[in-house]
Design a protein around this motif. Structure first.
Motif, short mmCIF file in Angstrom:
data_model
loop_
_atom_site.label_atom_id
_atom_site.label_comp_id
_atom_site.label_asym_id
_atom_site.label_seq_id
_atom_site.Cartn_x
_atom_site.Cartn_y
_atom_site.Cartn_z
N HIS A 1 -5.28 5.28 7.66
CA HIS A 1 -5.80 4.18 7.05
C HIS A 1 -6.52 2.92 7.87
CE1 HIS A 1 -3.01 4.80 3.93
NE2 HIS A 1 -2.07 4.98 4.54
N VAL B 1 -5.88 -3.79 -2.06
CA VAL B 1 -4.79 -2.99 -2.04
C VAL B 1 -4.66 -1.93 -3.18
CG1 VAL B 1 -2.46 -2.51 -1.57
CG2 VAL B 1 -3.69 -4.51 -0.31
N ARG C 1 0.80 -1.10 0.01
CA ARG C 1 0.01 0.10 -0.16
C ARG C 1 1.04 1.11 -0.02
NH1 ARG C 1 -2.00 0.64 5.79
NH2 ARG C 1 0.11 1.73 5.88
N PHE D 1 -8.82 1.04 5.54
CA PHE D 1 -7.81 -0.18 5.13
C PHE D 1 -7.58 -1.34 6.14
CE2 PHE D 1 -3.47 -2.11 4.62
CZ PHE D 1 -3.48 -2.56 3.29
N THR E 1 -5.66 1.96 -3.25
CA THR E 1 -4.53 2.94 -3.36
C THR E 1 -4.66 3.91 -4.55
OG1 THR E 1 -3.21 1.19 -4.43
CG2 THR E 1 -2.70 1.62 -2.19
#
Length: 245
Positions: free
Chosen positions: A225, A169, A114, A228, A173
């Motif tokens: 993040h 991912v 990432r 994420f 991104t």
């Protein structure tokens, strides 16, 4: 001295086999064009201008040469993408698979990927719909697969998890890069901050959007993040609960 094949496809095959792709000259008049220099120049373009600006002609301009010089080393833009993703994958450190901490290891590897992708705005687009052939890309896939298998994940599930996690991912991104690009564009007035989003969600008709209104803060929450980490944890936790065949 024996040189490399002149056919670009043969050069690519040699590169993927780990063989040297450029024969050295004893007294070069100028720095020769190599696959590594092409990759360096491409990453320079992406870092300063974004992935959308990446073309063979633009890379050639950075190297001070013409596009035809690059085609002695790469086939096309897809081949350049393969080089780019391989170079970035080479930066990822892979741990020795540990059954006791496989979730943490997978999370760390993908967090590295990432962060590498985010250094080059939009570059993860190069990894989408690409069949990996670069040795470093394959090395990363092999390492992730080894961690998943060490964690007791059955091979079919591990193979699909590798694909799904990598795809997530890349998408994550890419979205972050697009948001940053739009935030830098001062003429793009439709980019909204969190407070304005909450205000707009809260102003929606209650009869049609009761949940969006009530949970506007939750829908727009998360810093850094956080999202994420949540998504990866969710996928890994559910993966570990799958019954073995």
């Amino acid at each position: 001295m024996t040189g490399m094949p002149t056919d670009p496809r043969e050069r690519r095959a040699a590169r993927h086999a780990g063989l040297p792709t450029d024969s050295a000259s004893t007294a070069p008049r100028k720095t020769p064009i190599t696959a590594d220099r092409i990759t360096d120049a491409a990453l320079q373009v992406i870092a300063t201008e974004g992935y959308d600006a990446l073309t063979i002609r633009r890379v050639a301009a950075v190297l001070g040469t013409g596009p035809s010089s690059l085609y002695a080393h790469i086939l096309n833009k897809d081949d350049l993408d393969d080089l780019l993703v391989g170079r970035l994958c080479a930066e990822i450190r892979l741990p020795e698979p540990d059954p006791a901490s496989w979730r943490e290891q997978i999370h760390d590897v993908y967090a590295q990927l990432r962060d590498v992708y985010l250094k080059y705005p939009g570059v993860s687009r190069a990894a989408l719909a690409m069949v990996p052939t670069h040795l470093e890309t394959l090395r990363l896939g092999e390492g992730i697969l080894a961690i998943l298998l060490a964690g007791g994940i059955e091979p079919q599930a591990a193979a699909w998890a590798l694909d799904a996690l990598t795809l997530y991912v890349s998408a994550y991104t890419l979205e972050r890069s697009l948001v940053r690009q739009r935030q830098r564009n001062h003429d793009d007035n439709w980019v909204l901050g969190r407070e304005e989003l909450i205000e707009r969600f809260s102003a929606l008709p209650a009869a049609e959007f009761p949940h969006t209104r009530r949970h506007a803060a939750e829908l727009t929450s998360g810093t850094g993040h956080d999202r994420f980490d949540f998504a990866l944890t969710l996928m890994l936790d559910n993966l570990s609960r799958r019954p073995r065949a």
